[in-house]
Design an enzyme around this catalytic site. Structure first.
Site, PDB file in Angstrom:
ATOM      1  N   GLU A 155     -82.723   5.515  55.784  1.00 27.95           N
ATOM      2  CA  GLU A 155     -81.460   4.639  55.906  1.00 27.95           C
ATOM      3  C   GLU A 155     -80.654   4.780  57.239  1.00 27.95           C
ATOM      4  O   GLU A 155     -79.749   4.079  57.696  1.00 27.95           O
ATOM      5  CB  GLU A 155     -80.570   4.824  54.562  1.00 27.95           C
ATOM      6  CG  GLU A 155     -79.872   6.414  54.692  1.00 27.95           C
ATOM      7  CD  GLU A 155     -80.550   7.225  53.582  1.00 27.95           C
ATOM      8  OE1 GLU A 155     -82.079   6.885  53.406  1.00 27.95           O
ATOM      9  OE2 GLU A 155     -80.027   7.983  53.052  1.00 27.95           O
ATOM     10  N   ASN A 156     -81.413   6.002  58.127  1.00 26.66           N
ATOM     11  CA  ASN A 156     -80.462   5.951  59.437  1.00 26.66           C
ATOM     12  C   ASN A 156     -81.420   5.004  60.517  1.00 26.66           C
ATOM     13  O   ASN A 156     -80.815   5.004  61.360  1.00 26.66           O
ATOM     14  CB  ASN A 156     -80.811   7.539  59.954  1.00 26.66           C
ATOM     15  CG  ASN A 156     -82.244   7.977  59.796  1.00 26.66           C
ATOM     16  OD1 ASN A 156     -83.037   7.601  58.791  1.00 26.66           O
ATOM     17  ND2 ASN A 156     -82.703   8.689  60.838  1.00 26.66           N
TER      18      ASN A 156
END
Lengths: 235, 220
Positions: free
Chosen positions: B47-48
């Site tokens: 998710e980064n």
């Protein structure tokens, strides 16, 4: 107009004030504007509200500004890597507003795009939605979240040109592009400075309109939090 | 015998399907990547800001600009793409991710989840967990059945919630439960770990659950 400043201190001179709101890019220590953070430390402004996904670690990233007690409030999604943060928060010295990471990212994107509020499913039924407006759309409940803007955004990019057009590298992009758009003044530290025209216009991630000041930081240290590897003889 | 962490991860890997885009949480969920069946095309989302997450780098090839959401150094694949956090959570919130596998502190029989905070004690934050459970199509929890002898499958969470009615499947070291999070039929015990008895699971579970008619003990 010249956007290139000779160093981090001069790039931040005249735009920092006590009590202001600063957005700082990065995820963990990846893609953080480390030399701009150090310049804020040296310029000694205090009572800052800092919007950043994380709070650095002890001794690096925003941990630098926690040590000097220049931060009054953090707006973040995850601060678990920083012992000093935990101490200052639990003792009441530091205010903290937790946002779900996607909500934080979207609040910043919205702020930069002139959108004052939006509705999201994230956090409905949790303490994150306490006191916020709820509304049903198409049979599901959503919570209203506000757009975020900052007085100053500090970001890190891999490459930039004299116009302020920026390119990020790999997962060091993270929060940097939205923060560039949501700062009244955005200051970018870049690893490689090139002339306008040297970056393929189709490859630009952040157009120069979002970047007011640029400092070339070819030797900024890039730290690794969790160095994980595999053996060479692995299948 | 109760399942090991690797056996729990292997059981979770059975929820993968060819062509899935999947987000794996920190801890046991990360181990699921070791059990992706050969020949199955699964893209892992971090998710980064990355799709197509590769394995850890060889020693000496670590890149500070290439990390996963647990801040570990990783590598890219031919399928990899990078993007900003807002695009990443657009994928998550927008229902484009097929499956999320997460850890948990507490889960209820209606699919409520608590996994981010212990008031007065742990100040870490929810990171992307609230967005993942709100937006991903199917959410699987992998966790120990009990913590310090106390059940983690409860009738009501005691810790601050991450989401309500969000969990589809719970895999513990003792058993597997499905949860009907949108309907009203609650939680159903569908599998027992090897040599684990129904009585043991009953004794260690506070949440109400039904027992599937075809309940079986399966090797992970």
């Amino acid at each position: 107009m010249n956007k290139i400043f000779p160093n981090a201190r001069s790039a931040l001179a005249g735009i920092l004030k006590d009590g202001m709101t600063v957005m700082a890019g990065g995820f963990g220590l990846c893609g953080i504007p480390q030399i701009l953070i150090e310049a804020i430390r040296d310029l000694k402004v205090k009572d800052l509200t800092v919007i950043s996904n994380n709070a650095g670690v002890d001794g690096a990233g925003l941990g630098t500004l926690l040590e000097t007690r220049q931060i009054k409030k953090m707006i973040s999604s995850y601060v678990g890597e920083n012992k000093l943060f935990e101490r200052q928060y639990l003792s009441g010295e530091l205010e903290l507003e937790f946002n779900p990471q996607g909500t934080l990212a979207e609040r910043i994107r919205a702020g930069g795009a002139g959108i004052p509020a939006f509705f999201t499913k994230t956090g409905v039924g949790t303490i994150i939605a306490d006191g916020k407006e709820l509304r049903d759309f198409d049979g599901a409940t959503y919570v209203m979240e506000r757009g975020l803007v900052a007085d100053v955004s500090i970001i890190h990019a891999y490459k930039g040109d004299t116009e302020g057009n920026l390119v990020y590298r790999k997962t060091a992009r993270n929060f940097n592009p939205m923060m560039a758009s949501a700062g009244k003044v955005t200051v970018a530290e870049i690893e490689h400075l090139v002339a306008a025209g040297d970056i393929d216009p189709d490859a630009i991630h952040t157009p120069g309109i979002f970047v007011q000041r640029v400092v070339h930081a070819p030797n900024a240290a890039k730290l690794i939090e969790q160095r994980t590897t595999r053996p060479r003889n692995a299948a | 015998m109760a399942w090991t962490r690797d056996q729990m991860a292997a059981r979770a890997a059975k929820e993968l399907r060819d062509g899935f885009y999947v987000n794996l949480g920190i801890g046991i969920p990360t181990l699921v990547s070791n059990f992706i069946p050969l020949g199955m095309d699964v893209q892992l989302q971090s998710e980064n800001g990355m799709l197509g997450m590769g394995p850890f780098p060889f020693e000496g090839e670590e890149d500070a600009d290439l990390i996963n959401a647990g801040k570990q150094t990783i590598t890219e694949l031919p399928t990899t793409s990078y993007f900003a956090s807002s695009d990443s959570f657009g994928m998550i919130r927008g229902g484009h991710i097929d499956l999320a596998i997460l850890g948990a502190m507490e889960v209820t029989d209606r699919g409520d989840l608590a996994n981010w905070m212990i008031p007065g004690k742990m100040v870490k934050g929810m990171g992307g967990a609230m967005d993942l459970v709100a937006g991903v199509k199917r959410v699987v929890v992998v966790m120990e059945h009990t913590a310090k002898g106390q059940p983690k499958l409860l009738r009501k969470c005691t810790l601050p919630l991450t989401g309500t009615a969000v969990i589809d499947l719970v895999i513990t070291d003792l058993a597997v439960f499905s949860i009907d999070k949108t309907g009203g039929t609650g939680m159903t015990l569908i599998e027992l770990a090897d040599d684990v008895t129904l009585d043991e699971v009953k004794a260690k579970t506070e949440a109400r659950f039904k027992v599937a008619p075809d309940l079986k003990t399966k090797a992970a």
